[in-house]
Enzyme design. Structure first.
Site, mmCIF file in Angstrom:
data_model
loop_
_atom_site.group_PDB
_atom_site.id
_atom_site.type_symbol
_atom_site.label_atom_id
_atom_site.label_comp_id
_atom_site.label_asym_id
_atom_site.label_seq_id
_atom_site.Cartn_x
_atom_site.Cartn_y
_atom_site.Cartn_z
ATOM 1 C CE1 TYR A 277 -3.071 2.854 2.535
ATOM 2 C CE2 TYR A 277 -3.837 2.259 0.338
ATOM 3 C CZ TYR A 277 -3.945 3.036 1.478
ATOM 4 O OH TYR A 277 -4.923 4.013 1.567
ATOM 5 N NE ARG B 96 -1.480 5.496 0.861
ATOM 6 C CZ ARG B 96 -0.725 5.322 1.949
ATOM 7 N NH1 ARG B 96 0.259 4.431 1.951
ATOM 8 N NH2 ARG B 96 -0.913 6.086 3.016
ATOM 9 C CG ASP B 97 -7.228 7.271 -0.174
ATOM 10 O OD1 ASP B 97 -7.416 7.901 0.892
ATOM 11 O OD2 ASP B 97 -8.086 6.553 -0.707
ATOM 12 C CB SER C 177 -5.449 6.742 3.125
ATOM 13 O OG SER C 177 -6.427 6.421 4.062
ATOM 14 C CG ASP D 227 -9.086 2.415 -1.124
ATOM 15 O OD1 ASP D 227 -8.739 2.943 -0.046
ATOM 16 O OD2 ASP D 227 -9.973 1.565 -1.214
ATOM 17 C CG ASP E 264 -11.352 3.942 8.406
ATOM 18 O OD1 ASP E 264 -10.553 3.026 8.115
ATOM 19 O OD2 ASP E 264 -12.493 3.725 8.842
#
Ligand SMILES: O=[N+]([O-])c1ccc(O[C@@H]2O[C@H](CO)[C@@H](O[C@@H]3O[C@H](CO)[C@@H](O[C@@H]4O[C@H](CO)[C@@H](O)[C@H](O)[C@H]4O)[C@H](O)[C@H]3O)[C@H](O)[C@H]2O)cc1
Ligand SMILES: [Mg+2]
Length: 362
Positions: A87, A92-93, A99, A139, A317
């Site tokens: 991850y 990212r995200d 995140s 994601d 989260d």
């Protein structure tokens, strides 16, 4: 590398317990005064979760865990399996803020990502006797199905595809069993999203050379859906695929016909309670959630290898601090448990509720 064992990669393996999560749970239980809740909390220490490698600095830690699992295996005669999440894609995200990762495409992100994968591979090579199951990039591809209208996602499209391809090819070469992240029933499970999703996943799989250790897809990662809902949660209104089983049953044949004979693992770590959300798209620290079905290979479906706990319950989260750089409005809505710390850090009040609301009870 050798070819993968046929069938379910979890069969016959003892799942390694994350010492990182065990330490978090021990500290959390120490902060619980009610004796009953404290005892319940401590039981979570013995439930296997996935270990998230969300920053490159954590990659040497994989070697520590693999060495530990290897020693335990040799001492007990059992075969050990370590569950990890890869991850760290650049940008990212891309459809959220909570995140966002350490690497950006604009700042050498692809080279940094390849270095991150290379460092994981270097650790894995040292311990060939320990089996690894990896969930690949939560994601990421899912956002390419539904969010190309989001600038950051359309800008990340090539990086996500190239990064994922690099990851699965390199991890395949060292025998890591892999499940690509595929969102959940309330994301890619909408009828309009199913075929585009199947197309994207099978195209990428075949373009990568159909890596033999890519076993399939992981669903419901860090989400709250039931695998088999007793009755449809009201927020699912309009989607016949109202739980993960329906989603998987609809997606699997489309993948197979696309040349990707996928099997699945399903996250049930926070799925113990249904009917919590105002909208199905509510994903951040959903208030009232409970630990769900314990990890098991007794899944009720030949398509599903295992029910697993991928998101470690209690790790946040996303922050509810509206002035934080990574503040996402989804973490400020009515469904979201507030106040909440930064993504990935320990959220004590949330953990205590997961324990209290666990179904089945702890
Ligand atoms: O009835 N209709 O006619 C109709 C028409 C169109 C509809 O559109 C669908 O609506 C869905 C919502 O219902 C959308 O699903 C949400 O998409 C978000 C990303 O955009 C996801 O967020 C991620 O969640 C992750 C954890 O899961 C986080 O880790 C991550 O940070 C976070 O970004 C939500 O889960 C997911 O529930 C679909 O895209 C969308 O296509 C729906 C119905
Ligand atoms: Mg997230």
């Amino acid at each position: 590398t050798t070819a993968p064992d046929a069938g379910n990669p979890f069969n016959g393996y003892t799942i390694y317990l994350s010492p990182y999560y065990a330490d978090e749970v021990t500290a959390a239980a120490a902060a619980i005064s009610d004796a009953t809740q404290k005892a319940k909390a401590l039981r979570v220490k013995d439930i296997p979760t996935f270990i998230w490698f969300d920053v490159i600095a954590k990659t040497p830690q994989l070697g520590v865990y693999l060495a530990d699992a290897d020693a335990k295996a040799k001492a007990s005669g059992e075969k050990y399996l370590v569950q990890i999440v890869v991850y760290d894609l650049p940008d990212r995200d891309c459809a959220a803020a909570a995140s966002n990762g350490e690497f950006s495409i604009a700042n050498n992100g692809m080279n940094n990502y390849r270095r991150y994968i290379d460092q994981l591979v270097a650790e894995i090579k040292k311990y060939p006797d320990v089996r690894i199951v990896a969930v690949i990039e939560p994601d990421s591809l899912a956002n390419l199905v539904t969010n190309l209208n989001v600038a950051k996602c359309s800008g990340a499209q090539d990086a996500y595809k190239q990064g994922t391809t690099y990851a699965i090819q390199q991890l395949n070469a060292v025998g890591v069993y892999m499940y690509l992240d595929a969102g959940h029933a309330g994301w890619l499970g909408w009828p309009a999203n199913l075929n585009p999703a199947a197309q994207l996943f099978s195209d990428l799989y075949r373009a990568a050379g159909s890596p033999q250790f890519v076993r399939g897809l992981a669903t419901n990662v860090a989400n709250y859906n039931a695998l088999n809902a007793a009755s449809p949660d009201p927020v699912t209104q309009g989607n016949p695929n109202y739980d993960e089983m329906h989603f998987i049953n609809q997606l699997a044949p489309q993948l197979t016909s696309g040349g990707f004979p996928a099997h699945f693992i399903v996250d049930q770590g926070r799925s113990g309670v249904q009917g919590l959300r105002q909208a199905w798209g509510d994903w951040c620290n959903v208030y009232g959630a409970g630990f769900g079905t314990r990890p098991t290979l007794n899944t009720g479906s030949s398509l599903i290898d295992a029910i697993v706990w991928i998101k470690p319950g209690g790790e946040c989260d996303g922050t509810s601090n509206t002035s934080a750089a990574r503040y996402d409005t989804h973490c400020g809505i009515a469904s979201a448990h507030k106040p909440a710390p930064e993504a990935g850090t320990w959220f004590q009040a949330y953990f205590e509720n997961l324990v209290k609301n666990a179904n089945p009870p702890l």
